[in-house]
Design a protein around this motif. Sequence first.
Motif, PDB file in Angstrom:
ATOM      1  N   ALA B  76       0.846  -1.207   0.000  1.00 11.23           N
ATOM      2  CA  ALA B  76       0.000   0.000   0.000  1.00 11.23           C
ATOM      3  C   ALA B  76       0.878   1.253   0.000  1.00 11.23           C
ATOM      4  N   ARG B  79       2.478   1.688  -3.442  1.00 15.32           N
ATOM      5  CA  ARG B  79       1.515   2.121  -4.472  1.00 15.32           C
ATOM      6  C   ARG B  79       1.212   3.617  -4.387  1.00 15.32           C
ATOM      7  N   ARG B  80       1.556   4.237  -3.288  1.00 15.71           N
ATOM      8  CA  ARG B  80       1.364   5.685  -3.191  1.00 15.71           C
ATOM      9  C   ARG B  80       2.392   6.431  -4.041  1.00 15.71           C
ATOM     10  N   GLU B 162     -15.204  14.739  -5.174  1.00 11.86           N
ATOM     11  CA  GLU B 162     -13.830  14.241  -4.954  1.00 11.86           C
ATOM     12  C   GLU B 162     -13.759  12.716  -5.074  1.00 11.86           C
ATOM     13  N   ALA B 167     -10.870  12.967 -10.604  1.00 14.37           N
ATOM     14  CA  ALA B 167     -10.172  13.732  -9.565  1.00 14.37           C
ATOM     15  C   ALA B 167      -8.956  12.950  -9.071  1.00 14.37           C
ATOM     16  N   LYS B 168      -9.120  11.653  -8.952  1.00 14.79           N
ATOM     17  CA  LYS B 168      -8.017  10.782  -8.511  1.00 14.79           C
ATOM     18  C   LYS B 168      -6.866  10.828  -9.537  1.00 14.79           C
ATOM     19  N   LEU B 170      -6.274  13.218 -11.640  1.00 15.80           N
ATOM     20  CA  LEU B 170      -5.671  14.562 -11.638  1.00 15.80           C
ATOM     21  C   LEU B 170      -4.669  14.730 -10.496  1.00 15.80           C
ATOM     22  N   ILE B 171      -5.050  14.289  -9.314  1.00 18.89           N
ATOM     23  CA  ILE B 171      -4.126  14.429  -8.173  1.00 18.89           C
ATOM     24  C   ILE B 171      -2.881  13.562  -8.388  1.00 18.89           C
ATOM     25  N   ILE B 186       3.845  15.752   1.131  1.00 18.07           N
ATOM     26  CA  ILE B 186       2.399  15.919   0.903  1.00 18.07           C
ATOM     27  C   ILE B 186       1.682  14.591   1.161  1.00 18.07           C
ATOM     28  N   GLU B 190      -0.600  15.100   4.230  1.00 16.67           N
ATOM     29  CA  GLU B 190      -1.981  15.378   3.817  1.00 16.67           C
ATOM     30  C   GLU B 190      -2.791  14.119   3.530  1.00 16.67           C
ATOM     31  N   LEU B 191      -2.157  13.119   2.935  1.00 16.79           N
ATOM     32  CA  LEU B 191      -2.927  11.938   2.554  1.00 16.79           C
ATOM     33  C   LEU B 191      -2.956  10.890   3.667  1.00 16.79           C
ATOM     34  N   ARG B 218       3.735  22.636  -0.215  1.00 18.22           N
ATOM     35  CA  ARG B 218       2.406  23.223  -0.457  1.00 18.22           C
ATOM     36  C   ARG B 218       2.499  24.295  -1.534  1.00 18.22           C
ATOM     37  N   MET B 221       2.972  22.685  -4.895  1.00 17.44           N
ATOM     38  CA  MET B 221       1.718  22.104  -5.381  1.00 17.44           C
ATOM     39  C   MET B 221       0.811  23.196  -5.959  1.00 17.44           C
ATOM     40  N   ARG B 222       0.785  24.315  -5.259  1.00 20.35           N
ATOM     41  CA  ARG B 222      -0.066  25.416  -5.734  1.00 20.35           C
ATOM     42  C   ARG B 222       0.444  25.936  -7.078  1.00 20.35           C
TER      43      ARG B 222
END
Lengths: 103, 234
Positions: B76, B79-80, B162, B167-168, B170-171, B186, B190-191, B218, B221-222
């Motif tokens: 797991a 896979r990230r 979401e 959306a998945k 795209l992220i 991140i 965040e996740l 951050r 990412m922006r």
Amino acid sequence: MNLEDLQKKLLAAARAHPPEDRVPYAFEKRILARLTAQPVDGSALWARALWRAAIPCVAVTLLMATLSLTMVSTETATVTDDDVSQQFELALLAPANQLEELQ
Amino acid sequence: MVWDARRAPRNREMALTAMSIPLLSEATAFAVVGEQPSGIVPPMERTEAELIAAAVSGDTASFEPLIQKYSPRVFATARRYARLEREVEDIAQEVWIKAFQKLGSFRGDAPFEHWLMRMAVRTCYDFLRSHQRNRESAFSEISEPEDDWLERFATAPESASEHADAAKQLISRVLEEMSPAGRLIITLLELEDRSVKEISELTGWSVPLVKVRAFRARGEMRKILARLTRDKYL
């Protein structure tokens, strides 16, 4: 477009889709096979052996240095025929001396 | 009293358990039935510490139950960071081989799982760094559903769910564009909702460094999102 909101929404999307934790069939067997079939790294063994030998070598060097220094100091005081260093030198140069005699 | 499931299936559940015994590993079957050859301790009955000690002393087979137990978490995690299944397997394999080689350094102060996850996170970070040059400029290939999702978000943000696959995707693209350190931070912060202290322990970075990298990540990412929307809407 509000980037802050987009960022939050996309991060929420990533959280909503956690990755799978599926493991391929017989994965553990493959790992065990790899572990048991791992070739012996000759250079690593040599490196380990040499590192282990380094400490005794340094200790012997220090001991010999101390001994030779103390012997030099006593040598300057009294030089005798049965001096170890003289005998060692004679033994070492014996073949050369014999050659000279033959010539 | 030792209960033998094969001899006395008293109800349906017991009968099913008895049927499943041949499918279980030999060790698990011993554990259920209670018949065990004297002198042999099946791996599943041993504690984690015993299995680790045996593996350290060269008994490779004792490592197997540990691989079975913790591989789902390792996969797991991998896979990230990796997209292709082949890469995921490579990472997991590397984690386990490293774990076996460094098992001697495991002191048992913290649970084995924490120690292993530290190794997994660091291996994933190494993977990201080694694949840094292969990162593609992914925004030119945005698919139609992703495009539609962005369109929907631009017109009515609340209508863009979401939970949508777009959306998945795209992220995933945004994360792939990020630097290895930024992506790692991140993901963990965040996740996986980990604290700064936890991230510091996992990565080996100091707490102030984690904070600085989180701030930068951050921002990064922006910037990527700004580029994504600028390419599309300007």
